[in-house]
Design a protein around this motif. Sequence first.
Motif, mmCIF file in Angstrom:
data_model
loop_
_atom_site.group_PDB
_atom_site.id
_atom_site.type_symbol
_atom_site.label_atom_id
_atom_site.label_comp_id
_atom_site.label_asym_id
_atom_site.label_seq_id
_atom_site.Cartn_x
_atom_site.Cartn_y
_atom_site.Cartn_z
ATOM 1 N N GLY A 57 0.812 -1.209 0.000
ATOM 2 C CA GLY A 57 0.000 0.000 0.000
ATOM 3 C C GLY A 57 0.847 1.262 0.000
ATOM 4 O O GLY A 57 0.331 2.360 -0.222
ATOM 5 N N LYS A 58 2.163 1.082 0.249
ATOM 6 C CA LYS A 58 3.093 2.204 0.219
ATOM 7 C C LYS A 58 4.191 1.940 -0.809
ATOM 8 O O LYS A 58 4.487 0.793 -1.138
ATOM 9 C CB LYS A 58 3.745 2.417 1.588
ATOM 10 C CG LYS A 58 2.816 2.930 2.660
ATOM 11 C CD LYS A 58 3.597 3.309 3.905
ATOM 12 C CE LYS A 58 2.698 3.941 4.947
ATOM 13 N NZ LYS A 58 3.474 4.416 6.127
ATOM 14 N N VAL A 59 4.781 3.000 -1.295
ATOM 15 C CA VAL A 59 5.982 2.884 -2.117
ATOM 16 C C VAL A 59 7.160 2.762 -1.154
ATOM 17 O O VAL A 59 7.248 3.511 -0.176
ATOM 18 C CB VAL A 59 6.163 4.110 -3.028
ATOM 19 C CG1 VAL A 59 7.538 4.106 -3.676
ATOM 20 C CG2 VAL A 59 5.081 4.137 -4.093
ATOM 21 N N VAL A 60 8.042 1.799 -1.403
ATOM 22 C CA VAL A 60 9.163 1.540 -0.494
ATOM 23 C C VAL A 60 10.489 1.851 -1.176
ATOM 24 O O VAL A 60 10.719 1.451 -2.325
ATOM 25 C CB VAL A 60 9.169 0.069 -0.026
ATOM 26 C CG1 VAL A 60 10.406 -0.224 0.829
ATOM 27 C CG2 VAL A 60 7.905 -0.251 0.756
ATOM 28 N N GLY A 88 5.325 16.126 -0.413
ATOM 29 C CA GLY A 88 4.208 16.877 0.141
ATOM 30 C C GLY A 88 3.105 15.980 0.682
ATOM 31 O O GLY A 88 3.323 15.170 1.575
ATOM 32 N N ALA A 89 1.909 16.109 0.123
ATOM 33 C CA ALA A 89 0.752 15.359 0.595
ATOM 34 C C ALA A 89 0.905 13.854 0.408
ATOM 35 O O ALA A 89 0.212 13.060 1.055
ATOM 36 C CB ALA A 89 -0.505 15.843 -0.124
ATOM 37 N N ASP A 90 1.819 13.434 -0.456
ATOM 38 C CA ASP A 90 2.046 12.004 -0.699
ATOM 39 C C ASP A 90 3.125 11.423 0.210
ATOM 40 O O ASP A 90 3.463 10.243 0.094
ATOM 41 C CB ASP A 90 2.460 11.774 -2.163
ATOM 42 C CG ASP A 90 1.293 11.914 -3.119
ATOM 43 O OD1 ASP A 90 0.151 11.605 -2.727
ATOM 44 O OD2 ASP A 90 1.516 12.341 -4.266
ATOM 45 N N ALA A 179 17.337 14.558 -5.230
ATOM 46 C CA ALA A 179 16.087 14.332 -4.508
ATOM 47 C C ALA A 179 14.891 14.671 -5.394
ATOM 48 O O ALA A 179 13.861 13.981 -5.367
ATOM 49 C CB ALA A 179 16.062 15.166 -3.230
ATOM 50 N N GLN A 180 15.003 15.718 -6.191
ATOM 51 C CA GLN A 180 13.909 16.109 -7.071
ATOM 52 C C GLN A 180 13.644 15.042 -8.127
ATOM 53 O O GLN A 180 12.482 14.712 -8.411
ATOM 54 C CB GLN A 180 14.224 17.445 -7.747
ATOM 55 C CG GLN A 180 13.058 18.012 -8.558
ATOM 56 C CD GLN A 180 11.872 18.368 -7.680
ATOM 57 O OE1 GLN A 180 11.970 19.262 -6.840
ATOM 58 N NE2 GLN A 180 10.759 17.673 -7.867
ATOM 59 N N GLN A 181 14.702 14.501 -8.719
ATOM 60 C CA GLN A 181 14.521 13.443 -9.709
ATOM 61 C C GLN A 181 13.835 12.229 -9.093
ATOM 62 O O GLN A 181 12.944 11.624 -9.698
ATOM 63 C CB GLN A 181 15.879 13.042 -10.288
ATOM 64 C CG GLN A 181 16.501 14.076 -11.197
ATOM 65 C CD GLN A 181 17.922 13.719 -11.602
ATOM 66 O OE1 GLN A 181 18.669 13.115 -10.843
ATOM 67 N NE2 GLN A 181 18.294 14.098 -12.822
ATOM 68 N N CYS A 182 14.252 11.869 -7.896
ATOM 69 C CA CYS A 182 13.661 10.715 -7.210
ATOM 70 C C CYS A 182 12.201 10.973 -6.868
ATOM 71 O O CYS A 182 11.339 10.107 -7.065
ATOM 72 C CB CYS A 182 14.440 10.401 -5.938
ATOM 73 S SG CYS A 182 16.145 9.877 -6.200
ATOM 74 N N ALA A 183 11.911 12.163 -6.356
ATOM 75 C CA ALA A 183 10.536 12.502 -5.992
ATOM 76 C C ALA A 183 9.630 12.488 -7.223
ATOM 77 O O ALA A 183 8.488 12.018 -7.161
ATOM 78 C CB ALA A 183 10.493 13.869 -5.317
ATOM 79 N N LEU A 190 3.140 6.591 -7.805
ATOM 80 C CA LEU A 190 1.955 6.811 -6.982
ATOM 81 C C LEU A 190 0.751 7.225 -7.804
ATOM 82 O O LEU A 190 -0.396 6.909 -7.460
ATOM 83 C CB LEU A 190 2.256 7.879 -5.924
ATOM 84 C CG LEU A 190 3.216 7.467 -4.814
ATOM 85 C CD1 LEU A 190 3.683 8.699 -4.034
ATOM 86 C CD2 LEU A 190 2.548 6.464 -3.879
ATOM 87 N N HIS A 191 1.003 7.928 -8.905
ATOM 88 C CA HIS A 191 -0.075 8.410 -9.769
ATOM 89 C C HIS A 191 0.275 8.067 -11.217
ATOM 90 O O HIS A 191 0.580 8.959 -12.026
ATOM 91 C CB HIS A 191 -0.258 9.913 -9.599
ATOM 92 C CG HIS A 191 -0.442 10.341 -8.180
ATOM 93 N ND1 HIS A 191 -1.596 10.099 -7.467
ATOM 94 C CD2 HIS A 191 0.410 10.961 -7.316
ATOM 95 C CE1 HIS A 191 -1.471 10.572 -6.239
ATOM 96 N NE2 HIS A 191 -0.257 11.092 -6.116
ATOM 97 N N PRO A 192 0.266 6.778 -11.557
ATOM 98 C CA PRO A 192 0.688 6.350 -12.898
ATOM 99 C C PRO A 192 -0.275 6.798 -13.984
ATOM 100 O O PRO A 192 -1.471 6.994 -13.730
ATOM 101 C CB PRO A 192 0.689 4.823 -12.782
ATOM 102 C CG PRO A 192 -0.329 4.535 -11.730
ATOM 103 C CD PRO A 192 -0.205 5.657 -10.738
ATOM 104 N N PRO A 193 0.262 6.988 -15.198
ATOM 105 C CA PRO A 193 -0.610 7.298 -16.334
ATOM 106 C C PRO A 193 -1.495 6.093 -16.625
ATOM 107 O O PRO A 193 -1.291 5.003 -16.076
ATOM 108 C CB PRO A 193 0.383 7.568 -17.473
ATOM 109 C CG PRO A 193 1.619 6.841 -17.064
ATOM 110 C CD PRO A 193 1.674 6.932 -15.570
#
Length: 205
Positions: A57-60, A88-90, A179-183, A190-193
């Motif tokens: 249920g989580k990304v690890v 952020g919210a995720d 960190a930005q690339q990873c995020a 988390l929000h796949p096309p």
Amino acid sequence: MQRRSFITTLAGLTLAASTAQAAAGFNAIDITGSTIGPDYKLTYADGKPASLRDFRGKVVMLFFGYTQCPDVCPTTLARAVEIKRLLGADADKLQVVFMTVDPERDTGALLSEYMRAFDPTFVAVRGTAEQTARTAKDFKVFYRKVPSGSSYSMDHTAITYVFDASGKIRLGFKHDATAQQCADDLRLLLHPPKKDQGILKGLFQ
């Protein structure tokens, strides 16, 4: 300095990986469908049984290292802190797991303290010498003890594995990824096309 043997392994896959990244939109190496892992049987710092299934249920994000590492490990964990902030919210949908390759020195108490120094939600797992070796083999992770004066350091693979919310391995973050690339990559998971592209299936088979 740590031995980045995994990066050497990836060198011959650069062209294929670049193609996959361009198609899937990932900055990281897409290893969807590989046989890495897929799970471990270890213990948490408090001695309770540990498994990746605990985080369905989580990304690890799973990283192998040790608490006395002078550079790669603290840098990677600090990056994980920033990744979580950028989500952020995720952020509550991310779980960071640190597995020690130095169970001889990394006691449960020490690992708990080490995780709290970065983020109290990060967890550490450990095993016996035999369990550590087996898990490293399953995850294609290199590590070895390197004598240093009256003590020793550990050479180890500097890669962070990423598993999606269903527990499937998806990505490999290299140590030099920002960190930005990873995020950005985690947001895609988390929000796949509508059409989730699992390119490079069998890359490590």
